[in-house]
Enzyme design. Sequence first.
Site, PDB file in Angstrom:
ATOM      1  N   ASP A  89      -2.784   0.631  73.647  1.00  0.00           N
ATOM      2  CA  ASP A  89      -4.141   0.119  73.517  1.00  0.00           C
ATOM      3  C   ASP A  89      -4.044  -1.419  73.430  1.00  0.00           C
ATOM      4  O   ASP A  89      -2.964  -1.967  73.161  1.00  0.00           O
ATOM      5  CB  ASP A  89      -4.751   0.725  72.239  1.00  0.00           C
ATOM      6  CG  ASP A  89      -6.056   0.083  71.853  1.00  0.00           C
ATOM      7  OD1 ASP A  89      -6.965   0.052  72.686  1.00  0.00           O
ATOM      8  OD2 ASP A  89      -6.167  -0.395  70.700  1.00  0.00           O
TER       9      ASP A  89
ATOM     10  N   ASP B 255      -7.071  -4.177  72.318  1.00  0.00           N
ATOM     11  CA  ASP B 255      -7.730  -4.848  71.178  1.00  0.00           C
ATOM     12  C   ASP B 255      -7.445  -4.091  69.884  1.00  0.00           C
ATOM     13  O   ASP B 255      -7.643  -2.877  69.795  1.00  0.00           O
ATOM     14  CB  ASP B 255      -9.237  -4.918  71.422  1.00  0.00           C
ATOM     15  CG  ASP B 255      -9.567  -5.870  72.552  1.00  0.00           C
ATOM     16  OD1 ASP B 255      -9.726  -7.070  72.299  1.00  0.00           O
ATOM     17  OD2 ASP B 255      -9.630  -5.406  73.711  1.00  0.00           O
TER      18      ASP B 255
ATOM     19  N   ASP C  73      -5.748   1.917  67.778  1.00  0.00           N
ATOM     20  CA  ASP C  73      -6.350   1.740  66.447  1.00  0.00           C
ATOM     21  C   ASP C  73      -7.731   2.373  66.302  1.00  0.00           C
ATOM     22  O   ASP C  73      -8.166   2.664  65.189  1.00  0.00           O
ATOM     23  CB  ASP C  73      -6.493   0.243  66.134  1.00  0.00           C
ATOM     24  CG  ASP C  73      -7.505  -0.426  67.040  1.00  0.00           C
ATOM     25  OD1 ASP C  73      -7.376  -0.288  68.269  1.00  0.00           O
ATOM     26  OD2 ASP C  73      -8.454  -1.051  66.523  1.00  0.00           O
TER      27      ASP C  73
HETATM   28  O1  LIG Z   1      -9.512   0.014  73.994  1.00  0.00           O
HETATM   29  P1  LIG Z   1      -9.307  -1.416  73.573  1.00  0.00           P
HETATM   30  O2  LIG Z   1      -8.338  -2.167  74.419  1.00  0.00           O
HETATM   31  O3  LIG Z   1      -8.993  -1.526  72.110  1.00  0.00           O
HETATM   32  O4  LIG Z   1     -10.724  -2.116  73.805  1.00  0.00           O
HETATM   33  C1  LIG Z   1     -11.830  -1.734  72.976  1.00  0.00           C
HETATM   34  C2  LIG Z   1     -12.921  -2.775  73.100  1.00  0.00           C
HETATM   35  O5  LIG Z   1     -12.299  -4.032  72.786  1.00  0.00           O
HETATM   36  C3  LIG Z   1     -13.117  -5.203  72.871  1.00  0.00           C
HETATM   37  O6  LIG Z   1     -13.982  -5.226  71.743  1.00  0.00           O
HETATM   38  C4  LIG Z   1     -13.262  -5.351  70.529  1.00  0.00           C
HETATM   39  O7  LIG Z   1     -12.538  -6.595  70.536  1.00  0.00           O
HETATM   40  C5  LIG Z   1     -13.369  -7.784  70.571  1.00  0.00           C
HETATM   41  C6  LIG Z   1     -12.430  -8.987  70.669  1.00  0.00           C
HETATM   42  O8  LIG Z   1     -11.562  -9.043  69.572  1.00  0.00           O
HETATM   43  C7  LIG Z   1     -14.219  -7.819  69.291  1.00  0.00           C
HETATM   44  O9  LIG Z   1     -15.061  -8.978  69.316  1.00  0.00           O
HETATM   45  C8  LIG Z   1     -15.047  -6.538  69.193  1.00  0.00           C
HETATM   46  O10 LIG Z   1     -15.698  -6.507  67.911  1.00  0.00           O
HETATM   47  C9  LIG Z   1     -14.171  -5.295  69.309  1.00  0.00           C
HETATM   48  O11 LIG Z   1     -14.958  -4.120  69.362  1.00  0.00           O
HETATM   49  C10 LIG Z   1     -13.846  -5.280  74.178  1.00  0.00           C
HETATM   50  O12 LIG Z   1     -14.801  -6.321  74.112  1.00  0.00           O
HETATM   51  C11 LIG Z   1     -14.507  -3.964  74.571  1.00  0.00           C
HETATM   52  O13 LIG Z   1     -14.985  -4.061  75.896  1.00  0.00           O
HETATM   53  C12 LIG Z   1     -13.465  -2.856  74.511  1.00  0.00           C
HETATM   54  O14 LIG Z   1     -14.035  -1.608  74.884  1.00  0.00           O
END
Ligand SMILES: O=P(O)(O)OC[C@H]1O[C@H](O[C@H]2O[C@H](CO)[C@@H](O)[C@H](O)[C@H]2O)[C@H](O)[C@@H](O)[C@@H]1O
Length: 249
Positions: A24, A26, A202
């Site tokens: 993963d 983020d 996560d």
């Molecule tokens: O599946 P992932 O790679 O973990 O992506 C999940 C989402 O991540 C991003 O949002 C998250 O991270 C942002 C930057 O740190 C944060 O601002 C936000 O609060 C988090 O939810 C991304 O913007 C999404 O498109 C993804 O789906």
Amino acid sequence: MTSDGTPTLPPPPPLSDRWALFLDVDGTLVAFADHPGRVRVADAVLDRLAVLEGTLDGALALISGRRIETLDALFAPHRFAAAGLHGLQRRRVGEALAPPATPPVALQAVKMQAKTLINRYPDALLEDKGEAMALHWRAMPEAAADLQAFAVQALTRLPGYHLQPGDHVVELRPSHGDKGAAIAAFMEEAPFQGRRPVFIGDDLTDEHGFEIVNAHGGVSVLVGDREGTLAEHRLADIDAVYAWLGATA
Ligand SMILES: O=P(O)(O)OC[C@H]1O[C@H](O[C@H]2O[C@H](CO)[C@@H](O)[C@H](O)[C@H]2O)[C@H](O)[C@@H](O)[C@@H]1O
């Protein structure tokens, strides 16, 4: 012991070069930021992933809610095998990315309405991901209830769509595909086939991945201490992920 009395999960065993590694992004490889565009992958992590891709004979893939185009920009100059949009997109290593699908007209209308709502919350954010969209409130928690209510209501106008809750975000995305299905598809193909899968993630969307990896006799690893997970192992935080991967950020 967690607050609900369940035992703390053990750390994963050391990474083997006979495994297939699914990561993963983020909250696992990059720390959260207030804005999705403000994250950065540390050079040491990039370098380590490139080395691991080699030692695993290419059996490494990013499994993310972001679009693959965004992952390529984040992880440049590397273009890893990847699943994007929570499994809606998938690209093998060395393969060209399929052109983006045209979002349904109903989603365009929902995005327009979301923009109007977001105007009331200057530090909240609409992330337009083409076929999907995300409403973020990390920098403005007071917007959470309104944004979640909007998404629930909008879903009724989006046949074939699914509501994906996440970390300070709610997303509307096509319901077909998920991270588990993307991992299962990679596991049917070289260079992943025949290897033991490990998936580190996560968030709630990562639970689909944990389920598939467990079903394959693999190693499922939760980052953090969220309760109710299917993961069988745990790493405390992103720094623990870096240490396990052998990356010094
Ligand atoms: O599946 P992932 O790679 O973990 O992506 C999940 C989402 O991540 C991003 O949002 C998250 O991270 C942002 C930057 O740190 C944060 O601002 C936000 O609060 C988090 O939810 C991304 O913007 C999404 O498109 C993804 O789906």
